[in-house]
Design a protein around this motif. Structure first.
Motif, PDB file in Angstrom:
ATOM      1  N   LYS A  68      49.345  52.093  33.363  1.00 60.63           N
ATOM      2  CA  LYS A  68      47.952  51.535  32.763  1.00 60.63           C
ATOM      3  C   LYS A  68      47.664  50.100  33.639  1.00 60.63           C
ATOM      4  O   LYS A  68      48.342  49.373  33.551  1.00 60.63           O
ATOM      5  N   LEU A  69      46.775  50.526  34.783  1.00 51.88           N
ATOM      6  CA  LEU A  69      46.443  49.604  35.590  1.00 51.88           C
ATOM      7  C   LEU A  69      45.852  48.488  35.231  1.00 51.88           C
ATOM      8  O   LEU A  69      44.962  48.539  34.071  1.00 51.88           O
ATOM      9  N   GLU A  70      45.779  47.547  35.711  1.00 51.89           N
ATOM     10  CA  GLU A  70      44.929  46.225  35.218  1.00 51.89           C
ATOM     11  C   GLU A  70      43.958  46.108  36.343  1.00 51.89           C
ATOM     12  O   GLU A  70      43.980  45.768  37.324  1.00 51.89           O
ATOM     13  N   TYR A  71      42.709  45.481  35.818  1.00 55.57           N
ATOM     14  CA  TYR A  71      41.628  45.235  36.757  1.00 55.57           C
ATOM     15  C   TYR A  71      41.810  43.683  37.022  1.00 55.57           C
ATOM     16  O   TYR A  71      42.393  42.835  36.373  1.00 55.57           O
ATOM     17  N   LYS A  73      41.936  39.820  37.162  1.00 56.07           N
ATOM     18  CA  LYS A  73      41.756  38.533  36.108  1.00 56.07           C
ATOM     19  C   LYS A  73      40.643  37.833  36.631  1.00 56.07           C
ATOM     20  O   LYS A  73      40.723  36.523  35.724  1.00 56.07           O
ATOM     21  N   SER A 123      34.422  40.374  37.297  1.00 62.88           N
ATOM     22  CA  SER A 123      35.719  40.132  37.604  1.00 62.88           C
ATOM     23  C   SER A 123      36.043  40.922  39.166  1.00 62.88           C
ATOM     24  O   SER A 123      37.091  40.630  39.852  1.00 62.88           O
ATOM     25  N   THR A 139      34.224  41.904  33.316  1.00 59.66           N
ATOM     26  CA  THR A 139      35.397  41.361  32.672  1.00 59.66           C
ATOM     27  C   THR A 139      35.918  42.444  31.624  1.00 59.66           C
ATOM     28  O   THR A 139      37.051  42.332  31.089  1.00 59.66           O
ATOM     29  N   GLY A 141      35.843  45.475  32.210  1.00 58.71           N
ATOM     30  CA  GLY A 141      36.063  46.993  33.117  1.00 58.71           C
ATOM     31  C   GLY A 141      35.133  47.827  33.085  1.00 58.71           C
ATOM     32  O   GLY A 141      35.327  49.105  33.396  1.00 58.71           O
ATOM     33  N   VAL A 177      39.344  49.776  37.121  1.00 55.29           N
ATOM     34  CA  VAL A 177      40.023  48.802  37.729  1.00 55.29           C
ATOM     35  C   VAL A 177      39.731  48.589  39.025  1.00 55.29           C
ATOM     36  O   VAL A 177      39.861  47.396  39.558  1.00 55.29           O
ATOM     37  N   GLU A 191      41.781  52.809  34.492  1.00 53.34           N
ATOM     38  CA  GLU A 191      42.991  52.288  34.167  1.00 53.34           C
ATOM     39  C   GLU A 191      44.108  53.346  34.151  1.00 53.34           C
ATOM     40  O   GLU A 191      45.406  52.877  34.298  1.00 53.34           O
TER      41      GLU A 191
END
Length: 494
Positions: A68-71, A73, A123, A139, A141, A177, A191
């Motif tokens: 689960k990738l994060e975009y 911050k 983001s 923010t 996604g 992401v 993600e």
């Protein structure tokens, strides 16, 4: 760049040849073990390698990683400057089919806030040195797009140009992401590690297993391997990296930019040059180092951590902080002290020393950058083709003492986020992408702070072909007051 012509497409992703005499001598290097280094050392220029029937990369579900990738911050407000006549960027005149838009879009000589985006928290912002279109990730996604859209590269199901960012509805149920922009195509990464592509596909740059003029809505690439973690686009080719550090490429192979030991070029009927395009993701398996006398040595254990594409060349950064480059060698953009095209990833030796590895890589249309682990910024290639090329990585002296956090490069101009400032430079002609203001073109041969952004903290910088964007921090009251002083851009529409 020469126009690439294609004919009928066969099932395995090769271009059907019209004459038997057009057969090429090729060989498929699908693993390190199959690569003949003695043959490579003695290879004659122009010799081609064979490609067998390729099938989409597939990994069984029980061995596939779950990620689960994060975009990013980051969050802030979108600021834009530079050329905004999307149909004219990079052209002498607007195409006939877009004649109604000839006077739509102006040069923004200084930074502007998008009026319609004042309440949208951003983001990430995405474009590319070949692109006249742009993307933002909010923010939440969600992916938005705007700009040139003649090939459907905005992903809205049509080819209508957009003056301001608009949500891509087809991907509204996905968490995006990251993304990448080519000349007329786009990749987006979810993600879960799935890549979607849309836009021009004449050369297979969408990786969907076929060649078509345009794909107007996002569709998943032809790939069922380990989840993907990085995407990048050149002018007419694409790169993706999986969670194991494997690199895959697809699209136009000209100049060897796909890294498969061939430029895909062959002579078809009537002496016409055609290209054997890669229509699905194919693993880049060979990484090499060359000695001064041209001997080829394999470089093992390359685990790719990042990838960046110029117009027709590619850089990667691996887990050992080494940099490799390949593709078109013109103007020294590969950093190997020669202007020879490289058909497979070749080690850039400057960064292969303890304490001198690279931390980040960046590419412009015909140049390259690397930020060393010690914080020094290195440049090679050219931004002004009328001046001498930089044939190997050299330190950017103007930025010594600055802490560089991010960099973007357009066709020829450069934008840097360093400490709390935005810095830019680039040769003439410019269209406002340097952000210096005063309602007239300005160029600079040395790095200068963008005074029109004084006091505005750049969370991220990004450039398209001739336009610049930043995500400006908007957390404190002081941040918001500074931003409120910028002029507002409210584009006209037809």
């Amino acid at each position: 760049m020469p126009r690439k012509k294609t004919t009928d497409v066969s099932g395995n992703g090769a271009i059907k040849k019209k004459r038997a005499g057009a057969k090429r001598k090729e060989r498929d290097f699908s693993s390190d073990d199959e690569f003949d280094y003695e043959q490579e050392n003695n290879k004659k220029p122009g010799r081609q390698t064979t490609k067998s029937g390729l099938q989409p990369v597939t990994v069984a579900d029980d061995v596939k990683e779950k990620i689960k990738l994060e975009y990013p911050k980051v969050k802030g407000q979108l600021v834009i400057f530079g050329a905004t006549n999307w149909d004219l960027i990079g052209r002498k005149e607007v195409p006939k089919q877009s004649a109604a838009f000839r006077n739509l879009g102006q040069n923004l000589w200084g930074p502007h806030r998008y009026g319609c985006m004042n309440d949208v928290q951003v983001s990430s912002v995405i474009s590319g040195p070949c692109a006249a279109h742009s993307l933002i990730i909010t923010t939440e996604g969600k992916l938005w797009s705007w700009g040139r859209n003649e090939k459907g590269q905005l992903g809205h199901g049509d080819n209508k140009r957009l003056e301001a960012p608009k949500l891509i509805e087809t991907l509204a149920d996905k968490i995006i992401v990251s993304a990448a922009c080519g000349r007329n195509h786009t990749l987006a990464l979810t993600e879960e590690g799935t890549a979607y592509s849309f836009g021009e596909n004449k050369l297979g740059q969408l990786g969907q297993g076929n060649q078509t003029d345009a794909v107007l809505s996002p569709a998943a690439i032809s790939y069922n391997g380990q989840p993907l973690v990085k995407v990048a686009c050149g002018a007419e080719f694409s790169m993706v990296v999986d969670c194991k550090g494997n690199l895959y490429s697809f699209g136009c192979p000209e100049y060897g930019q796909l890294g498969h030991n061939s430029d895909g070029k062959f002579i078809a009927r009537a002496q016409r040059i055609e290209f054997d395009c890669e229509l699905i993701a194919r693993r880049v398996a060979i990484f090499i180092e060359k000695s001064k006398d041209g001997q080829v040595v394999p470089v093992p254990n390359v685990v790719v951590r990042d990838v960046a594409c110029g117009g027709n060349h590619t850089l990667i950064l691996d887990s050992q902080k080494r940099v490799f480059s390949w593709g078109w060698g013109g103007y020294g953009r590969l950093g190997h002290t020669e202007q020879k095209d490289e058909m497979v990833p070749r080690l850039v030796k400057l960064f292969d020393f303890p304490g001198r590895g690279a931390a980040q890589i960046f590419t412009g249309y015909q140049c390259s950058f690397a930020l060393s682990e010690m914080g020094g910024l290195f440049f090679w290639g050219v931004t002004n083709t009328s001046r001498e090329s930089t044939m190997y990585p050299k330190s950017v002296q103007d930025l010594c003492g600055w802490k560089v956090r991010g960099l973007a490069c357009g066709k020829s101009s450069i934008l840097v986020a360093a400490d709390e400032s935005t810095i830019s430079w680039g040769p003439s002609p410019t269209f406002g992408e340097l952000g210096y203001g005063d309602n007239k073109p300005k160029s600079s041969t040395t790095a200068q702070e963008v005074k029109t952004l004084d006091g505005i903290y750049p969370e991220q910088v990004m450039m398209g072909y001739a336009h610049s964007m930043i995500i400006a921090r908007a957390e404190s009251t002081q941040d918001k007051e500074k931003l409120a002083k910028l002029p507002e851009y409210n584009p006209r529409t037809l």
